[in-house]
Scaffold this active site. Structure first.
Site, PDB file in Angstrom:
ATOM      1  CG  HIS A   1      -1.939  -1.036   1.291  1.00  0.00           C
ATOM      2  ND1 HIS A   1      -1.938  -2.019   2.247  1.00  0.00           N
ATOM      3  CD2 HIS A   1      -3.020  -1.280   0.508  1.00  0.00           C
ATOM      4  CE1 HIS A   1      -2.970  -2.820   2.059  1.00  0.00           C
ATOM      5  NE2 HIS A   1      -3.636  -2.400   1.000  1.00  0.00           N
TER       6      HIS A   1
ATOM      7  CD  GLU B   1       0.799  -4.753 -13.025  1.00  0.00           C
ATOM      8  OE1 GLU B   1       1.715  -5.603 -12.885  1.00  0.00           O
ATOM      9  OE2 GLU B   1       0.705  -4.014 -14.024  1.00  0.00           O
ATOM     10  CE  LYS B   2      -2.629  -8.870  -2.893  1.00  0.00           C
ATOM     11  NZ  LYS B   2      -3.934  -9.633  -2.857  1.00  0.00           N
TER      12      LYS B   2
ATOM     13  CB  SER C   1      -4.620  -6.751   4.564  1.00  0.00           C
ATOM     14  OG  SER C   1      -4.298  -5.495   4.005  1.00  0.00           O
TER      15      SER C   1
END
Length: 282
Positions: free
Chosen positions: A37, A150-151, A188
């Site tokens: 992030h 892009e994950k 996360s």
């Protein structure tokens, strides 16, 4: 650093920025912020006059109620992380009512088939929830540019399609996947992995890298069979899907074609924790 919880307050702040002709970079998140992030926020800071980060766990994109309940909520530490980057960041941390109003209902979207592939097959209604919340957030924040990792490559393509369908002026920026030293894509959800699961999880990226290496010399069928075998022999990770798909429409393929761009996608479970990753193949 400004932190807003009410829609009317962030809208008022944005109105001032727009009156001053400031460019706004927007990083929508569900909180539990990590280095991935931060990389998005850093890029947004470089390319815009100010940056807004939303921290909102969106209920409508969870098809698993247990996953929604267990999703980490760490607003205080999120704000602390952001404050180390810059004072020129605004945080929008609303409750659902501030985003949705009285009725928390998803819009049914037709993303021209993008929503039916991969994640869409295993998470019914997920992309309706994503599209609904992002449309509302874009309307509230009025960003110049919005940044996505892009994950979640399928989500990135769907957001681009959403902006096209809704005729929004925001520019969607895709950013490279940020990884741990062992290759695990940052998420996360990684905070919920136990020691054994963390030790096993690099198999996902290791597998994708080998697929990329072999893509030019092995058939799609051979690669599918090989990936399946890698996970059959692992006691910690359970493969949900592996697919090689065209970037243009995300449809999985059985044979390769000339002059076509492909990407490989994996979703796997470590216990009840779902991990996803992908890699460009050519």
């Amino acid at each position: 650093m400004h932190i807003y919880e009410k829609r009317r307050d962030i809208v008022s702040h944005v109105a001032t920025l727009l009156k001053e002709q400031k460019t706004i970079g927007f990083v929508p998140t569900m909180g539990a912020l990590h280095k991935g992030h931060m990389a998005l926020v850093e890029k947004a800071l470089k390319e815009n006059d100010t940056v807004i980060v939303s921290v909102f766990v969106n209920p409508t994109q969870f098809n698993n109620s247990e996953d929604l309940i267990n999703y980490p909520r760490t607003l205080e530490s999120d704000v602390a992380l952001l404050s180390k980057l810059s004072t020129n960041i605004v945080v929008f941390a609303p409750v659902p009512k501030e985003v949705y109003g009285a009725q928390m209902i998803s819009t049914n979207y037709d993303f021209e088939g993008l929503e039916n592939e991969m994640e869409g097959k295993f998470r019914p209604g997920h992309f309706d929830g994503v599209g609904t919340v992002l449309k509302r957030l874009f309307e509230i924040v009025s960003p110049t540019r919005a940044y996505f990792g892009e994950k979640d490559f399928q989500q990135l393509q769907i957001v681009k399609k959403l902006v096209e369908l809704e005729k929004m002026s925001v520019q969607i920026i895709g950013c490279p996947i940020f990884r741990e030293e062992n290759g695990l894509a940052l998420s996360s959800r990684n905070k919920r992995l136990n020691r054994k699961q963390l030790e096993a999880s690099p198999l996902i990226y290791k597998t994708l890298k080998q697929v990329k290496k072999d893509f030019g010399i092995k058939s799609v069928i051979e690669l599918n069979e090989w990936v399946s075998e890698q996970f059959k022999n692992n006691e910690i990770l359970e493969l949900e899907y592996f697919e090689i798909a065209k970037i243009s429409d995300l449809k999985s393929i059985k044979e390769k074609q000339q002059d076509t761009k492909y990407r490989a996608f994996i979703a796997a479970f470590a216990g009840k924790i779902r991990l996803i990753d992908n890699i460009a193949l050519n």
